[in-house]
Design a protein around this motif. Structure first.
Motif, PDB file in Angstrom:
ATOM      1  N   SER A 120       7.538  35.277  12.188  1.00 56.37           N
ATOM      2  CA  SER A 120       7.790  33.785  12.049  1.00 56.37           C
ATOM      3  C   SER A 120       6.135  33.437  11.477  1.00 56.37           C
ATOM      4  CB  SER A 120       7.934  33.334  13.419  1.00 56.37           C
ATOM      5  OG  SER A 120       9.125  33.575  13.940  1.00 56.37           O
ATOM      6  N   GLU A 121       5.099  34.005  11.982  1.00 55.84           N
ATOM      7  CA  GLU A 121       3.799  33.648  11.529  1.00 55.84           C
ATOM      8  C   GLU A 121       3.730  34.005  10.007  1.00 55.84           C
ATOM      9  OE1 GLU A 121       0.922  33.942  15.374  1.00 55.84           O
ATOM     10  OE2 GLU A 121       0.860  35.513  13.933  1.00 55.84           O
ATOM     11  N   LYS A 122       4.322  34.844   9.602  1.00 56.25           N
ATOM     12  CA  LYS A 122       4.432  35.084   8.246  1.00 56.25           C
ATOM     13  C   LYS A 122       5.343  34.149   7.236  1.00 56.25           C
ATOM     14  CE  LYS A 122       6.640  37.752   4.473  1.00 56.25           C
ATOM     15  NZ  LYS A 122       5.787  37.540   3.497  1.00 56.25           N
ATOM     16  N   ILE A 123       6.041  33.679   7.774  1.00 53.88           N
ATOM     17  CA  ILE A 123       7.020  32.600   7.156  1.00 53.88           C
ATOM     18  C   ILE A 123       6.069  31.241   7.272  1.00 53.88           C
ATOM     19  CG2 ILE A 123       8.824  30.823   7.593  1.00 53.88           C
ATOM     20  CD1 ILE A 123      10.453  33.279   8.971  1.00 53.88           C
ATOM     21  N   ILE A 124       5.389  30.971   8.221  1.00 55.64           N
ATOM     22  CA  ILE A 124       4.657  29.657   8.390  1.00 55.64           C
ATOM     23  C   ILE A 124       3.375  29.814   7.220  1.00 55.64           C
ATOM     24  CG2 ILE A 124       2.865  28.369   9.606  1.00 55.64           C
ATOM     25  CD1 ILE A 124       4.832  29.257  12.193  1.00 55.64           C
ATOM     26  N   ALA A 125       2.841  30.857   7.277  1.00 51.63           N
ATOM     27  CA  ALA A 125       1.628  31.166   6.223  1.00 51.63           C
ATOM     28  C   ALA A 125       2.374  31.202   5.022  1.00 51.63           C
ATOM     29  CB  ALA A 125       0.951  32.622   6.428  1.00 51.63           C
ATOM     30  N   ASP A 126       3.231  31.903   4.537  1.00 53.26           N
ATOM     31  CA  ASP A 126       3.817  31.591   3.202  1.00 53.26           C
ATOM     32  C   ASP A 126       4.345  30.452   2.853  1.00 53.26           C
ATOM     33  OD1 ASP A 126       3.329  34.318   2.767  1.00 53.26           O
ATOM     34  OD2 ASP A 126       5.460  35.113   3.366  1.00 53.26           O
ATOM     35  N   GLU A 127       4.822  29.349   3.679  1.00 52.68           N
ATOM     36  CA  GLU A 127       5.274  28.179   3.169  1.00 52.68           C
ATOM     37  C   GLU A 127       3.702  27.294   2.996  1.00 52.68           C
ATOM     38  OE1 GLU A 127       8.143  25.084   2.816  1.00 52.68           O
ATOM     39  OE2 GLU A 127       8.008  27.426   2.829  1.00 52.68           O
ATOM     40  N   LEU A 128       2.927  27.418   4.052  1.00 49.99           N
ATOM     41  CA  LEU A 128       1.571  26.704   3.747  1.00 49.99           C
ATOM     42  C   LEU A 128       1.009  26.946   2.278  1.00 49.99           C
ATOM     43  CD1 LEU A 128      -0.368  27.166   7.233  1.00 49.99           C
ATOM     44  CD2 LEU A 128       0.344  25.131   6.068  1.00 49.99           C
ATOM     45  N   ASN A 129       1.175  28.474   1.964  1.00 43.32           N
ATOM     46  CA  ASN A 129       0.602  28.835   0.647  1.00 43.32           C
ATOM     47  C   ASN A 129       1.448  28.378  -0.414  1.00 43.32           C
ATOM     48  OD1 ASN A 129      -1.054  30.484  -0.974  1.00 43.32           O
ATOM     49  ND2 ASN A 129       0.914  31.801  -1.344  1.00 43.32           N
ATOM     50  N   ARG A 130       2.904  28.342  -0.105  1.00 40.76           N
ATOM     51  CA  ARG A 130       3.743  28.013  -1.416  1.00 40.76           C
ATOM     52  C   ARG A 130       3.438  26.265  -1.731  1.00 40.76           C
ATOM     53  NH1 ARG A 130       8.478  25.033  -2.097  1.00 40.76           N
ATOM     54  NH2 ARG A 130       8.736  24.440   0.159  1.00 40.76           N
ATOM     55  N   LEU A 131       3.145  25.559  -0.744  1.00 39.51           N
ATOM     56  CA  LEU A 131       2.800  24.136  -0.708  1.00 39.51           C
ATOM     57  C   LEU A 131       1.520  23.843  -1.138  1.00 39.51           C
ATOM     58  CD1 LEU A 131       5.127  22.745   2.054  1.00 39.51           C
ATOM     59  CD2 LEU A 131       5.609  22.753  -0.494  1.00 39.51           C
ATOM     60  N   GLY A 132       0.790  24.848  -1.288  1.00 37.79           N
ATOM     61  CA  GLY A 132      -0.811  24.641  -1.924  1.00 37.79           C
ATOM     62  C   GLY A 132      -1.643  24.087  -0.672  1.00 37.79           C
ATOM     63  N   ILE A 133      -1.485  24.554   0.262  1.00 33.12           N
ATOM     64  CA  ILE A 133      -2.307  24.021   1.707  1.00 33.12           C
ATOM     65  C   ILE A 133      -3.647  24.958   2.163  1.00 33.12           C
ATOM     66  CG2 ILE A 133      -2.370  23.009   4.108  1.00 33.12           C
ATOM     67  CD1 ILE A 133      -0.824  21.202   1.865  1.00 33.12           C
ATOM     68  N   PRO A 134      -4.596  24.618   1.923  1.00 37.00           N
ATOM     69  CA  PRO A 134      -5.573  25.682   2.386  1.00 37.00           C
ATOM     70  C   PRO A 134      -5.497  25.742   3.790  1.00 37.00           C
ATOM     71  CG  PRO A 134      -6.443  23.798   1.139  1.00 37.00           C
ATOM     72  CD  PRO A 134      -5.213  23.351   1.714  1.00 37.00           C
ATOM     73  N   TYR A 135      -5.655  27.328   4.052  1.00 37.97           N
ATOM     74  CA  TYR A 135      -5.528  27.592   5.649  1.00 37.97           C
ATOM     75  C   TYR A 135      -6.149  28.952   5.947  1.00 37.97           C
ATOM     76  CZ  TYR A 135      -2.151  31.469   4.715  1.00 37.97           C
ATOM     77  OH  TYR A 135      -1.626  32.634   4.213  1.00 37.97           O
ATOM     78  N   ARG A 136      -6.443  29.182   7.023  1.00 42.16           N
ATOM     79  CA  ARG A 136      -7.280  30.366   7.316  1.00 42.16           C
ATOM     80  C   ARG A 136      -6.383  30.900   9.011  1.00 42.16           C
ATOM     81  NH1 ARG A 136     -12.034  30.895   5.060  1.00 42.16           N
ATOM     82  NH2 ARG A 136     -11.599  33.051   5.281  1.00 42.16           N
ATOM     83  N   TYR A 137      -6.113  32.097   8.947  1.00 43.02           N
ATOM     84  CA  TYR A 137      -5.438  32.611   9.933  1.00 43.02           C
ATOM     85  C   TYR A 137      -6.365  33.069  10.964  1.00 43.02           C
ATOM     86  CZ  TYR A 137      -2.300  35.718  12.678  1.00 43.02           C
ATOM     87  OH  TYR A 137      -1.638  36.269  13.478  1.00 43.02           O
ATOM     88  N   GLU A 138      -6.171  32.357  12.375  1.00 43.89           N
ATOM     89  CA  GLU A 138      -6.847  32.993  13.568  1.00 43.89           C
ATOM     90  C   GLU A 138      -8.419  32.769  13.330  1.00 43.89           C
ATOM     91  OE1 GLU A 138      -5.453  36.705  14.996  1.00 43.89           O
ATOM     92  OE2 GLU A 138      -3.915  35.842  16.016  1.00 43.89           O
ATOM     93  N   LYS A 139      -8.770  31.672  12.698  1.00 47.41           N
ATOM     94  CA  LYS A 139     -10.144  31.421  12.478  1.00 47.41           C
ATOM     95  C   LYS A 139     -10.827  30.796  13.900  1.00 47.41           C
ATOM     96  CE  LYS A 139     -13.054  28.561   9.534  1.00 47.41           C
ATOM     97  NZ  LYS A 139     -13.900  27.844  10.632  1.00 47.41           N
ATOM     98  N   PRO A 140     -11.985  31.593  14.276  1.00 50.96           N
ATOM     99  CA  PRO A 140     -12.178  31.246  15.789  1.00 50.96           C
ATOM    100  C   PRO A 140     -12.660  29.484  15.846  1.00 50.96           C
ATOM    101  CG  PRO A 140     -13.937  32.434  14.599  1.00 50.96           C
ATOM    102  CD  PRO A 140     -12.647  32.561  13.829  1.00 50.96           C
ATOM    103  N   LEU A 141     -12.627  29.186  16.965  1.00 53.20           N
ATOM    104  CA  LEU A 141     -12.814  27.570  17.248  1.00 53.20           C
ATOM    105  C   LEU A 141     -13.502  27.530  18.632  1.00 53.20           C
ATOM    106  CD1 LEU A 141     -12.431  24.569  16.719  1.00 53.20           C
ATOM    107  CD2 LEU A 141     -10.255  24.683  17.808  1.00 53.20           C
ATOM    108  N   LYS A 142     -14.621  27.082  18.737  1.00 52.70           N
ATOM    109  CA  LYS A 142     -15.362  26.917  19.832  1.00 52.70           C
ATOM    110  C   LYS A 142     -14.871  25.673  20.774  1.00 52.70           C
ATOM    111  CE  LYS A 142     -19.256  29.370  18.300  1.00 52.70           C
ATOM    112  NZ  LYS A 142     -19.069  30.711  19.280  1.00 52.70           N
ATOM    113  N   LEU A 143     -14.523  25.932  22.011  1.00 52.69           N
ATOM    114  CA  LEU A 143     -14.148  24.746  22.838  1.00 52.69           C
ATOM    115  C   LEU A 143     -14.626  25.047  24.006  1.00 52.69           C
ATOM    116  CD1 LEU A 143     -10.280  24.471  21.852  1.00 52.69           C
ATOM    117  CD2 LEU A 143     -11.990  23.027  21.099  1.00 52.69           C
ATOM    118  N   ILE A 144     -14.857  23.932  24.765  1.00 51.92           N
ATOM    119  CA  ILE A 144     -15.403  23.735  26.188  1.00 51.92           C
ATOM    120  C   ILE A 144     -14.114  24.027  27.327  1.00 51.92           C
ATOM    121  CG2 ILE A 144     -16.159  22.612  28.171  1.00 51.92           C
ATOM    122  CD1 ILE A 144     -17.893  21.191  26.038  1.00 51.92           C
TER     123      ILE A 144
END
Length: 227
Positions: A120-144
């Motif tokens: 399913s994550e592959k499907i989402i990633a490929d759809e983002l890529n197909r539509l030209g949306i810049p994305y990063r997979y599991e990029k760390p995010l600092k939260l409190i």
């Protein structure tokens, strides 16, 4: 067309001549619509000119940075970064994602060659890529969380190609599992406590054993939040 209220009843006149509603009702309605649309057109034309001026100003601001000699550009950080530059920096940024367990034998790869954790994550990633949306997979995010700064790993961090705004996409794949559901709620609670609101900053794409992933829904979300 003129309109007057006489004894609680509206009366209509064309060129000062009374028009009976029963015989000419369709004509009266059409004249009223024509008057409304004529006035609306004037307002919209004024608004369009205003929006064009704003757009021209934004284009000039974005172009200003690139008009500088390259040797000068590398010395400054622009106060207003063009979206194209935001996308470029976002895509080139290096980071260490969440490592895969060495016992994890499943291997799913996106069309860009990234390893992800599910089909399913592959499907989402490929759809983002197909539509030209810049994305990063599991990029760390600092939260409190719990009073401390912790690293979280959203499934996808993606950028709106019109505004340069970042949003986080979470794939919820096992909602019929009580443990998974509880952990998901805890993670969403952390997002909200850090002013990352669900449906505004965090986009949820969900499925379960009885409700499979809908690719049309994925495309709708992308068009709504990232185009």
């Amino acid at each position: 067309m003129q309109c007057r209220k006489v004894r609680g009843t509206y009366q209509y006149f064309i060129n000062d001549k009374y028009v009976g509603k029963r015989k000419e009702w369709s004509k009266i309605k059409e004249l009223a619509r024509a008057e409304y649309r004529s006035k609306l057109r004037v307002l919209l034309e004024k608004e369009l000119k205003y929006l064009k001026r704003i757009l021209e100003t934004e284009i000039q601001i974005s172009a200003l940075y690139y008009k500088l000699y390259e040797g000068k550009r590398i010395l400054i950080e622009p106060d207003i970064l063009p979206v194209s530059e935001k996308i470029k920096r976002f895509e080139q940024e290096e980071y260490q994602g969440l490592p895969f367990d060495e016992n994890d034998k499943t291997e799913f790869y996106t069309n860009r060659g990234e390893r992800v954790r599910s089909k399913s994550e592959k499907i989402i990633a490929d759809e983002l890529n197909r539509l030209g949306i810049p994305y990063r997979y599991e990029k760390p995010l600092k939260l409190i969380a719990d009073g401390r700064i912790k690293e979280f790993y959203p499934d996808f961090t993606a950028m709106n190609i019109s505004t340069g705004e970042l949003k986080y996409v979470e794939h919820l794949g096992m909602l019929d599992s009580p443990v998974y559901f509880k952990n998901t709620l805890s993670k969403l609670d952390v997002y909200e406590k850090n002013d990352l609101l669900i449906g505004r900053d965090v986009i949820l794409i969900h499925e379960s054993s009885y409700r499979p992933l809908n690719t049309r829904v994925i495309a709708n979300y992308i068009n709504e939040f990232f185009m």
